[in-house]
Design a protein around this motif. Structure first.
Motif, mmCIF file in Angstrom:
data_model
loop_
_atom_site.group_PDB
_atom_site.id
_atom_site.type_symbol
_atom_site.label_atom_id
_atom_site.label_comp_id
_atom_site.label_asym_id
_atom_site.label_seq_id
_atom_site.Cartn_x
_atom_site.Cartn_y
_atom_site.Cartn_z
ATOM 1 N N THR A 61 44.380 25.825 52.377
ATOM 2 C CA THR A 61 44.325 27.072 51.610
ATOM 3 C C THR A 61 45.735 27.596 51.379
ATOM 4 N N ILE A 62 45.820 28.813 50.804
ATOM 5 C CA ILE A 62 47.123 29.413 50.449
ATOM 6 C C ILE A 62 48.105 29.320 51.602
ATOM 7 N N PRO A 63 49.340 28.892 51.429
ATOM 8 C CA PRO A 63 50.009 28.529 50.170
ATOM 9 C C PRO A 63 50.192 27.017 50.005
ATOM 10 N N LEU A 121 39.645 36.107 34.505
ATOM 11 C CA LEU A 121 40.663 37.101 34.849
ATOM 12 C C LEU A 121 41.509 36.531 35.972
ATOM 13 N N GLY A 122 42.814 36.355 35.710
ATOM 14 C CA GLY A 122 43.695 35.785 36.725
ATOM 15 C C GLY A 122 44.273 34.467 36.264
ATOM 16 N N ALA A 123 45.418 34.111 36.845
ATOM 17 C CA ALA A 123 46.070 32.857 36.447
ATOM 18 C C ALA A 123 46.677 32.174 37.666
ATOM 19 N N GLY A 124 46.100 32.427 38.833
ATOM 20 C CA GLY A 124 46.597 31.796 40.056
ATOM 21 C C GLY A 124 45.820 30.521 40.364
ATOM 22 N N GLY A 125 45.826 30.138 41.637
ATOM 23 C CA GLY A 125 45.220 28.873 42.051
ATOM 24 C C GLY A 125 43.725 28.799 41.780
ATOM 25 N N SER A 126 42.985 29.864 42.111
ATOM 26 C CA SER A 126 41.536 29.790 41.908
ATOM 27 C C SER A 126 41.207 29.792 40.421
ATOM 28 N N ALA A 127 42.013 30.499 39.607
ATOM 29 C CA ALA A 127 41.775 30.500 38.156
ATOM 30 C C ALA A 127 41.922 29.090 37.590
ATOM 31 N N ARG A 128 42.894 28.330 38.068
ATOM 32 C CA ARG A 128 43.079 26.950 37.575
ATOM 33 C C ARG A 128 41.825 26.111 37.835
ATOM 34 N N ILE A 144 41.499 33.850 28.599
ATOM 35 C CA ILE A 144 42.199 34.084 29.872
ATOM 36 C C ILE A 144 42.968 35.388 29.761
ATOM 37 N N TRP A 145 42.810 36.233 30.786
ATOM 38 C CA TRP A 145 43.613 37.453 30.896
ATOM 39 C C TRP A 145 44.331 37.408 32.233
ATOM 40 N N ASN A 146 45.571 37.837 32.262
ATOM 41 C CA ASN A 146 46.278 37.966 33.541
ATOM 42 C C ASN A 146 47.233 39.144 33.474
ATOM 43 N N CYS A 174 39.110 36.037 39.032
ATOM 44 C CA CYS A 174 39.909 35.143 39.890
ATOM 45 C C CYS A 174 41.185 35.850 40.322
ATOM 46 N N THR A 175 41.206 37.186 40.250
ATOM 47 C CA THR A 175 42.334 37.925 40.814
ATOM 48 C C THR A 175 41.925 38.401 42.207
ATOM 49 N N SER A 176 42.897 38.937 42.945
ATOM 50 C CA SER A 176 42.542 39.466 44.268
ATOM 51 C C SER A 176 42.154 40.945 44.192
ATOM 52 N N VAL A 177 42.001 41.472 42.965
ATOM 53 C CA VAL A 177 41.591 42.871 42.796
ATOM 54 C C VAL A 177 40.192 43.066 43.395
ATOM 55 N N LYS A 187 40.274 50.040 37.176
ATOM 56 C CA LYS A 187 41.574 50.468 36.652
ATOM 57 C C LYS A 187 42.485 49.260 36.476
ATOM 58 N N GLU A 188 42.340 48.300 37.352
ATOM 59 C CA GLU A 188 43.286 47.179 37.355
ATOM 60 C C GLU A 188 42.818 45.989 36.517
ATOM 61 N N LEU A 189 41.540 45.925 36.231
ATOM 62 C CA LEU A 189 41.025 44.827 35.404
ATOM 63 C C LEU A 189 40.600 45.371 34.036
ATOM 64 N N GLU A 230 29.075 32.670 47.970
ATOM 65 C CA GLU A 230 28.320 31.491 47.510
ATOM 66 C C GLU A 230 29.284 30.360 47.167
ATOM 67 N N ILE A 231 30.400 30.753 46.539
ATOM 68 C CA ILE A 231 31.389 29.735 46.132
ATOM 69 C C ILE A 231 32.080 29.165 47.371
ATOM 70 N N LEU A 232 32.359 30.045 48.334
ATOM 71 C CA LEU A 232 32.947 29.579 49.597
ATOM 72 C C LEU A 232 32.021 28.543 50.269
ATOM 73 N N VAL A 233 30.738 28.857 50.293
ATOM 74 C CA VAL A 233 29.767 27.942 50.915
ATOM 75 C C VAL A 233 29.697 26.630 50.133
ATOM 76 N N ALA A 234 29.653 26.733 48.805
ATOM 77 C CA ALA A 234 29.490 25.522 47.988
ATOM 78 C C ALA A 234 30.715 24.606 48.090
ATOM 79 N N GLN A 235 31.925 25.194 48.098
ATOM 80 C CA GLN A 235 33.112 24.325 48.224
ATOM 81 C C GLN A 235 33.175 23.715 49.619
ATOM 82 N N GLY A 236 32.760 24.515 50.626
ATOM 83 C CA GLY A 236 32.763 24.006 52.005
ATOM 84 C C GLY A 236 31.741 22.893 52.180
HETATM 85 P P1 NDP Z 1 46.703 33.580 43.726
HETATM 86 O O1 NDP Z 1 47.648 34.290 44.619
HETATM 87 O O2 NDP Z 1 47.002 32.202 43.294
HETATM 88 O O3 NDP Z 1 46.509 34.487 42.366
HETATM 89 C C1 NDP Z 1 46.299 35.859 42.453
HETATM 90 C C2 NDP Z 1 45.890 36.410 41.073
HETATM 91 O O4 NDP Z 1 45.519 37.794 41.238
HETATM 92 C C3 NDP Z 1 47.015 36.376 40.031
HETATM 93 O O5 NDP Z 1 46.476 36.108 38.767
HETATM 94 C C4 NDP Z 1 47.566 37.827 40.110
HETATM 95 O O6 NDP Z 1 48.179 38.253 38.910
HETATM 96 C C5 NDP Z 1 46.270 38.584 40.303
HETATM 97 N N1 NDP Z 1 46.460 39.919 40.872
HETATM 98 C C6 NDP Z 1 46.857 40.230 42.144
HETATM 99 N N2 NDP Z 1 46.906 41.567 42.297
HETATM 100 C C7 NDP Z 1 46.554 42.117 41.101
HETATM 101 C C8 NDP Z 1 46.415 43.448 40.627
HETATM 102 N N3 NDP Z 1 46.657 44.500 41.425
HETATM 103 N N4 NDP Z 1 45.995 43.653 39.352
HETATM 104 C C9 NDP Z 1 45.739 42.591 38.547
HETATM 105 N N5 NDP Z 1 45.857 41.293 38.934
HETATM 106 C C10 NDP Z 1 46.264 41.062 40.185
HETATM 107 O O7 NDP Z 1 45.283 33.677 44.446
HETATM 108 P P2 NDP Z 1 43.987 32.757 44.277
HETATM 109 O O8 NDP Z 1 43.772 32.459 42.841
HETATM 110 O O9 NDP Z 1 44.028 31.624 45.222
HETATM 111 O O10 NDP Z 1 42.852 33.756 44.832
HETATM 112 C C11 NDP Z 1 42.442 34.905 44.093
HETATM 113 C C12 NDP Z 1 41.319 35.595 44.855
HETATM 114 O O11 NDP Z 1 40.193 34.732 44.942
HETATM 115 C C13 NDP Z 1 41.696 35.951 46.314
HETATM 116 O O12 NDP Z 1 41.208 37.235 46.604
HETATM 117 C C14 NDP Z 1 40.984 34.924 47.151
HETATM 118 O O13 NDP Z 1 40.593 35.466 48.402
HETATM 119 C C15 NDP Z 1 39.766 34.606 46.294
HETATM 120 N N6 NDP Z 1 39.315 33.221 46.481
HETATM 121 C C16 NDP Z 1 38.004 33.013 46.818
HETATM 122 C C17 NDP Z 1 37.521 31.734 46.973
HETATM 123 C C18 NDP Z 1 36.087 31.540 47.319
HETATM 124 O O14 NDP Z 1 35.739 30.473 47.801
HETATM 125 N N7 NDP Z 1 35.250 32.505 47.061
HETATM 126 C C19 NDP Z 1 38.389 30.547 46.821
HETATM 127 C C20 NDP Z 1 39.747 30.876 46.436
HETATM 128 C C21 NDP Z 1 40.178 32.174 46.290
HETATM 129 P P3 NDP Z 1 49.779 38.069 38.665
HETATM 130 O O15 NDP Z 1 49.949 36.665 38.153
HETATM 131 O O16 NDP Z 1 50.087 39.105 37.669
HETATM 132 O O17 NDP Z 1 50.453 38.286 39.998
#
Ligand code: NDP
Length: 262
Positions: A61-63, A121-128, A144-146, A174-177, A187-189, A230-236
């Motif tokens: 997991t992260i990072p 929503l989001g462009a981090g690891g889970s969004a990919r 896609i919005w980020n 897929c953000t941590s909001v 407010k944030e999404l 549900e997604i956590l369980v399914a990936q696990g």
């Molecule tokens: P990353 O750190 O790779 O990406 C975080 C994303 O959240 C980025 O797009 C970031 O935007 C955005 N973000 C963070 N804070 C804010 C904010 N205040 N307002 C708007 N956007 C924000 O994380 P992951 O993609 O790995 O994980 C994202 C979430 O998904 C986490 O909460 C994680 O716990 C959850 N997750 C759940 C899983 C599951 O099995 N259910 C599996 C993986 C993750 P920016 O680019 O602008 O920083």
């Protein structure tokens, strides 16, 4: 046999409870799944030493997800396309990488994405992983919005999507909001609760005891909802099947994680 999850930090992970419940249910009494807190500079050397210490595989997991793919000897097409691995399997001296986040997402979706519109929503690891999965499932139009727009543009170019916050049939957070302050979600999404109605499927990768504000609002408005647990369980489950060759007892895994309050 040993299994585990490598992350930094990893103390919050529910994977040990989930996998140990599954191993018990399967009667695999010699197997154990543990947390492996690893700072980045120790990741590669430690992972390479794990097979000798009796490990069959690990979740990552992260990072470390990109580094996990890079150190592997072989990888699935899914892991290569996403550019990250969440599952490593040690087999006859070979490190094999997979990404079960994409499979886990599609298994949990419970609706076909084929020919639908989707907003991620989001462009981090889970969004990919989610974007890759939606593309594989034949989504018609992917938006896609980020918060940091440049990252949305880069992903949109890579996966042939558009940068937009227009609502869609399937909406995936897929953000941590919502993780730390659920009150700030709308407010944030770029969403309003009344856009999330019947005919729409709303997925939140974030999970919280009692549900997230986003999912609770969507459910109240008649949308189909998919919880991050549900997604956590399914990936696990997909990872466990890869390591043990057994069908994962997903109900036992679900109960083990649902019991943990955040
Ligand atoms: P990353 O750190 O790779 O990406 C975080 C994303 O959240 C980025 O797009 C970031 O935007 C955005 N973000 C963070 N804070 C804010 C904010 N205040 N307002 C708007 N956007 C924000 O994380 P992951 O993609 O790995 O994980 C994202 C979430 O998904 C986490 O909460 C994680 O716990 C959850 N997750 C759940 C899983 C599951 O099995 N259910 C599996 C993986 C993750 P920016 O680019 O602008 O920083």
């Amino acid at each position: 046999m040993r299994l585990g999850v490598c992350g930094w930090p990893v103390a919050h992970s529910r994977s040990p409870q989930m996998h140990n419940a599954a191993l018990a249910q399967l009667g695999l009494t010699q197997w154990r799944y543990q947390r492996l807190p690893l700072p980045p500079h120790l990741f590669e050397a430690t992972v390479r030493a794990l097979p000798q210490a009796g490990f069959r595989g690990v979740n990552v997991t992260i990072p470390h997800k990109e580094a996990a793919l890079q150190l592997a000897d072989e990888a699935t097409e899914t892991a290569k396309a996403i550019g990250a691995a969440n599952t490593l399997t040690f087999e006859n001296g070979v490190i094999h990488a997979d990404n079960t986040d994409a499979t886990g997402f599609l298994t949990s979706l419970k609706t076909s994405a084929y020919d639908k519109t989707a907003l991620v929503l989001g462009a981090g690891g889970s969004a990919r992983a989610v974007i890759y999965a939606l593309k594989q499932a034949g989504v018609d139009e992917l938006r896609i919005w980020n918060r940091t727009e440049a990252k949305a543009h880069a992903l949109a170019e890579e996966f042939n999507a558009t940068v937009s916050d227009e609502t869609a049939d399937i909406i995936v957070n897929c953000t941590s909001v919502g993780l730390h302050d659920p009150g700030d979600t709308f407010k944030e999404l770029p969403l309003s609760a009344d856009e999330l109605g019947a005919g729409c499927t709303v997925v939140d990768m974030v999970y919280r005891h009692g549900g997230t504000l986003l999912l609770n609002a969507a459910k109240a408005n008649g949308a189909e909802v998919v919880d991050g647990l549900e997604i956590l369980v399914a990936q696990g489950a997909a990872s466990l099947e890869r390591w043990t060759g057994r069908t994962a007892p997903d109900q036992a895994m679900r109960e083990a994680v649902a019991d943990i309050a955040t």
